[in-house]
Scaffold this motif. Structure first.
Motif, short mmCIF file in Angstrom:
data_model
loop_
_atom_site.label_atom_id
_atom_site.label_comp_id
_atom_site.label_asym_id
_atom_site.label_seq_id
_atom_site.Cartn_x
_atom_site.Cartn_y
_atom_site.Cartn_z
N ARG A 465 6.44 -13.69 4.21
CA ARG A 465 5.15 -14.37 4.32
C ARG A 465 4.66 -14.86 2.97
O ARG A 465 4.11 -15.96 2.85
CB ARG A 465 4.13 -13.41 4.95
CG ARG A 465 2.74 -13.98 5.15
CD ARG A 465 1.85 -12.95 5.84
NE ARG A 465 1.69 -11.75 5.06
CZ ARG A 465 0.77 -11.57 4.12
NH1 ARG A 465 -0.08 -12.56 3.84
NH2 ARG A 465 0.67 -10.44 3.47
N VAL A 466 4.86 -14.08 1.94
CA VAL A 466 4.45 -14.40 0.57
C VAL A 466 5.48 -13.81 -0.38
O VAL A 466 6.30 -12.98 0.02
CB VAL A 466 3.05 -13.84 0.24
CG1 VAL A 466 1.95 -14.56 1.01
CG2 VAL A 466 2.99 -12.33 0.50
N GLY A 468 6.75 -11.37 -3.64
CA GLY A 468 6.40 -10.00 -4.01
C GLY A 468 7.38 -8.96 -3.58
O GLY A 468 7.23 -7.78 -3.94
N ILE A 485 7.44 -7.07 0.69
CA ILE A 485 6.00 -7.24 0.51
C ILE A 485 5.23 -6.91 1.79
O ILE A 485 4.02 -6.73 1.76
CB ILE A 485 5.69 -8.68 0.04
CG1 ILE A 485 4.26 -8.81 -0.47
CG2 ILE A 485 5.98 -9.68 1.17
CD1 ILE A 485 3.96 -7.98 -1.72
N ASP A 486 5.96 -6.76 2.88
CA ASP A 486 5.34 -6.34 4.15
C ASP A 486 5.16 -4.84 4.24
O ASP A 486 4.89 -4.30 5.32
CB ASP A 486 6.18 -6.85 5.33
CG ASP A 486 6.26 -8.36 5.38
OD1 ASP A 486 5.25 -9.01 5.05
OD2 ASP A 486 7.33 -8.89 5.74
N TRP A 530 3.94 -0.57 -5.50
CA TRP A 530 3.83 -2.00 -5.76
C TRP A 530 3.08 -2.27 -7.05
O TRP A 530 2.03 -1.70 -7.32
CB TRP A 530 3.12 -2.72 -4.61
CG TRP A 530 3.21 -4.21 -4.73
CD1 TRP A 530 4.31 -4.98 -4.52
CD2 TRP A 530 2.16 -5.11 -5.10
NE1 TRP A 530 4.02 -6.31 -4.71
CE2 TRP A 530 2.70 -6.42 -5.08
CE3 TRP A 530 0.83 -4.95 -5.45
CZ2 TRP A 530 1.95 -7.55 -5.39
CZ3 TRP A 530 0.08 -6.07 -5.75
CH2 TRP A 530 0.65 -7.35 -5.72
N VAL A 535 0.19 -12.47 -6.38
CA VAL A 535 0.52 -13.32 -5.22
C VAL A 535 -0.75 -14.03 -4.79
O VAL A 535 -1.76 -13.38 -4.49
CB VAL A 535 1.09 -12.47 -4.07
CG1 VAL A 535 1.42 -13.35 -2.88
CG2 VAL A 535 2.32 -11.70 -4.53
N ASN A 537 -1.58 -15.79 -2.01
CA ASN A 537 -2.00 -15.72 -0.61
C ASN A 537 -1.85 -14.33 0.00
O ASN A 537 -1.82 -14.20 1.22
CB ASN A 537 -1.19 -16.74 0.21
CG ASN A 537 -1.50 -18.16 -0.21
OD1 ASN A 537 -2.65 -18.58 -0.21
ND2 ASN A 537 -0.48 -18.92 -0.58
N LEU A 538 -1.78 -13.32 -0.84
CA LEU A 538 -1.60 -11.98 -0.32
C LEU A 538 -2.85 -11.47 0.38
O LEU A 538 -2.78 -10.79 1.39
CB LEU A 538 -1.20 -11.03 -1.45
CG LEU A 538 -0.84 -9.60 -1.07
CD1 LEU A 538 0.34 -9.59 -0.10
CD2 LEU A 538 -0.51 -8.79 -2.30
N PHE A 541 -5.04 -6.18 -0.25
CA PHE A 541 -3.75 -5.51 -0.13
C PHE A 541 -3.93 -4.06 -0.49
O PHE A 541 -4.07 -3.70 -1.65
CB PHE A 541 -2.73 -6.18 -1.05
CG PHE A 541 -1.31 -5.76 -0.80
CD1 PHE A 541 -0.68 -6.08 0.39
CD2 PHE A 541 -0.59 -5.06 -1.76
CE1 PHE A 541 0.64 -5.72 0.62
CE2 PHE A 541 0.73 -4.69 -1.54
CZ PHE A 541 1.35 -5.02 -0.35
N GLY A 603 -4.78 -11.96 -6.16
CA GLY A 603 -3.64 -11.06 -6.12
C GLY A 603 -3.74 -10.01 -7.20
O GLY A 603 -4.82 -9.61 -7.62
N ASP A 607 -7.39 -6.65 -6.73
CA ASP A 607 -8.04 -7.95 -6.61
C ASP A 607 -9.52 -7.80 -6.94
O ASP A 607 -10.30 -7.22 -6.17
CB ASP A 607 -7.85 -8.50 -5.19
CG ASP A 607 -8.18 -9.97 -5.08
OD1 ASP A 607 -9.21 -10.38 -5.67
OD2 ASP A 607 -7.42 -10.71 -4.44
#
Length: 667
Positions: A465-466, A468, A485-486, A530, A535, A537-538, A541, A603, A607
């Motif tokens: 999706r993005v 990372g 990243i998921d 992580w 990112v 468009n994350l 998170f 990101g 954030d």
């Protein structure tokens, strides 16, 4: 001691990339594409940090050695997870601020009963592998300078080789080798020249500096020059060569660093040196006229490939600039180079005759903002890659993330020690910048890429999706292992990319996995924490604490604790600051905060658009006085004033108001 990949060491993972060629390929096949669905969690250890944990563990004779933040090393029974010892080098918490990218490390080294730690504060430490007791320690750089170490040390035939970071902050890069038994320094190789008025350094790099010096102009030495070798190394014992991947320049803007002239050797290059003496043998520069915070510190892999009807000894790299390079590792001859992501804002191709990139019109930075992709965010960052001799493919995480570049006006750049010295202008022409950033966000992509280095072509990809997702491991079981990243660990078929297994782990690992054998049982281990590149468009998170996770076939009964409850996006306060104050805050944020918290405040590991009211009320205390130092956010009182902190806060409030409507729709 046998080489790490000798047949007698098949059960172990004894070096950062498993072998000295760093291919991260394991010949173990007990876990394979036919039974990987039976994989389960055997044991885990909670590392009790929300920071990124980037290290590759090592396994030697049934003991797993792992490194967490601030270089804390723990030894475990590799089959059961029982802790055997922990060594804490007591790195000062202030190094989370003094290092560009936080207190993580990418790993440790092992040799003849010792574990080697390259500490963030520059100490190289040898500890007894059986007890964790310190054997010797040496300081590798002057702590008054802006160096730090986040890369893993390597041991090549009894020599510990280590580089350092700090190019963004203004240092002169170098690599040094030490005797693994005693800690005595054996040689030192500078990667860029110093002040020519001082004459030769009296180091192994003196002959190389005669090559590099004519490619520099102005008074670059006032800023250090950069070129730090902060991660990538490889070694060929037959050729007796150590390969060094070098970094970006200081300041980033070529105009200020070298009067906009010269190639600036050996920035963004592979440099081969004699392993015994450290003396220069050859170099290949990927990015002459470095102007974009590009680095060639991404992983390098050696292999023997059939190219053009003959076997070639090669070294391969996919650096930040978006091209995949295959180079003769004996001579430095470029054999091929092809872009693996879109590079149409930087270079059209690599000229085979000269080895140089053919730059696109407008690629160099001027005072007018323009979009560069690849950008400093990297087409491929430090995340480990792997090569399988069975499929002939190289596997790595690729990404497409642009960013807006413009250099400061003449007279605007001021060098500040121990602070990012980009030379960029970050606040002019805001309407144009906004359009370019919108384009960058719309074009953002991330994927696992399988690349054929002989044909220089894509074999397959797995889109995410993005960006990372993390480093990879390849095995003889036809497996490619990657943290995503998921917030999962996923395993794919190495030949086709078909997903074979996936587990939700409530973390997005950026480190590379390893595999090993104990008492005839194969395990897979990975650090899951992580802390990779920002990112766009994350969105919000949230993850659990970082953990060391270990898997085996048929494991059951071990479960991870439940994730923390989801948090909603808080409504930001109304913006009351002037536009000038916001613009000033944008500039200060870009120089001091973006590396950890993301460009344009999008990101990052935290954030800052979505701070709570309580955090906002305490913002100045957090930023200046370090009230969250226990979480790694050290105070910046020595670099920022109260007015500076207020300006940064104003910028963050502005950014939150700009993005709140969309973000609140997707908690």
């Amino acid at each position: 001691m046998l080489t790490p990949d000798a047949p007698a060491n098949i059960a172990n993972w004894m070096s950062h990339g498993r072998n000295w060629g760093e291919d991260r390929f394991s010949p173990l096949a007990q876990i394979n594409d036919g039974n990987v669905g039976q994989l389960g969690l055997a044991w885990f250890d909670d590392l009790a940090t929300m920071r990124g944990v980037q290290a590759t563990p090592l396994v030697v004779d049934g003991v797993l050695y792992n490194e967490s933040i601030y270089n804390i090393v723990t030894a475990y029974n590799a089959a059961t997870g029982e802790r055997l010892w922990t060594y804490d080098p007591q790195v000062g918490a202030e190094w989370a601020r003094l290092a560009c990218c936080g207190p993580s490390s990418r790993g440790i080294a092992a040799w003849e009963g010792k574990i080697y730690i390259a500490a963030l504060d520059g100490r190289l430490i040898a500890v007894d592998a059986a007890t964790g007791q310190e054997v010797w320690t040496v300081q590798t750089f002057d702590r008054a300078e802006a160096y730090s170490i986040t890369g893993a040390p390597r041991v090549y035939d009894g020599k510990v080789v280590i580089g350092n970071g700090g190019a963004d902050y203004g240092v002169r890069g170098f690599v040094a080798a030490y005797d693994a038994a005693t800690g005595e320094r054996l040689w030192k190789f500078y990667t860029v020249p110093g002040n020519p008025a001082n004459g030769p350094d009296g180091e192994a790099s003196d002959s190389a500096m005669q090559i590099a010096l004519p490619t520099w102009h102005g008074e670059w030495w006032r800023y250090g020059g950069g070129g730090t070798a902060w991660d990538a190394f490889a070694y060929d014992p037959q050729l007796n060569l150590v390969y060094i991947g070098t970094g970006n320049g200081t300041p980033h803007m070529w105009h200020f660093r070298s009067d906009g002239q010269g190639d600036n050797l050996f920035l963004c290059s592979i440099v081969a040196v004699n392993a015994t003496s450290g003396e220069y043998v050859w170099h290949y520069q990927m990015v002459p006229e470095e102007d974009w915070d590009y680095t060639c510190t991404q992983p390098m892999i050696t292999a023997d490939l059939e190219i053009g009807g003959r076997t070639r000894q090669v070294i391969m790299q996919a650096p930040k600039n978006g091209f995949f390079y295959v180079i003769d590792r004996a001579t430095g001859e470029l054999l091929s180079a092809q872009n693996y992501v879109s590079v149409n804002t930087w270079a059209s191709h690599i000229d085979r005759a000269t080895g140089r990139p053919v730059l696109m019109p407008g690629a160099h930075n001027t005072t007018t903002p323009h979009l560069m992709s690849p950008s400093w965010l990297a087409a491929h960052t430090w995340h480990p890659m792997a090569y399988s001799p069975l499929t002939g493919l190289v596997y790595f995480s690729a990404q497409e993330q642009g960013d807006v570049y413009a250099r400061a006006e003449d007279g605007e750049f001021t060098y500040v020690h121990h602070r990012s010295n980009s030379g960029q202008q970050r606040r002019n022409q805001p309407e144009l910048r906004a359009r370019l950033m919108e384009q960058a966000r719309a074009e953002e992509k991330g994927y696992l890429l399988a690349w054929n280095p002989v044909t220089q072509s894509e074999a397959w990809r797995v889109p995410y999706r993005v960006p990372g997702s993390g480093g990879v491991l390849a095995t003889a079981g036809n497996l490619v292992v990657q943290g995503t990243i998921d917030k999962t660990l996923a395993i794919y078929a190495a030949d086709t990319g078909r997903k074979l297994w996936e587990m939700d782990i409530d973390q997005a690992p950026v480190a590379g996995a390893i595999t090993y054998l104990v008492d005839g049982v194969q395990y897979i281990a990975i650090n899951a924490g992580w802390g990779g590149s920002p990112v766009y468009n994350l969105g919000p998170f949230q993850t659990s604490t970082a953990k060391l996770l270990v898997f085996r076939l048929g494991a059951s009964g071990v479960t991870l604790p439940p994730p923390p409850p989801p948090s909603s996006v808080p409504r930001p306060p109304f913006l009351t600051a002037t536009e000038d104050m916001v613009a000033r805050g944008r500039e200060l944020y870009g120089e001091n905060c973006a590396r950890c918290h993301g460009p344009n405040a999008v990101g990052g590991m935290k954030d800052l658009r979505w701070m709570t009211a309580e955090t906002r009320a305490a913002f100045a205390d957090i930023v200046l006085r370090g009230t969250l130092a226990d979480r790694g956010m050290i105070g910046f009182a020595g670099q920022l004033s109260e007015a500076d902190a207020n300006a940064i806060h104003a910028f963050l409030i502005a950014r939150a108001n700009e993005d709140y409507a969309d973000a609140s729709a997707h908690p």
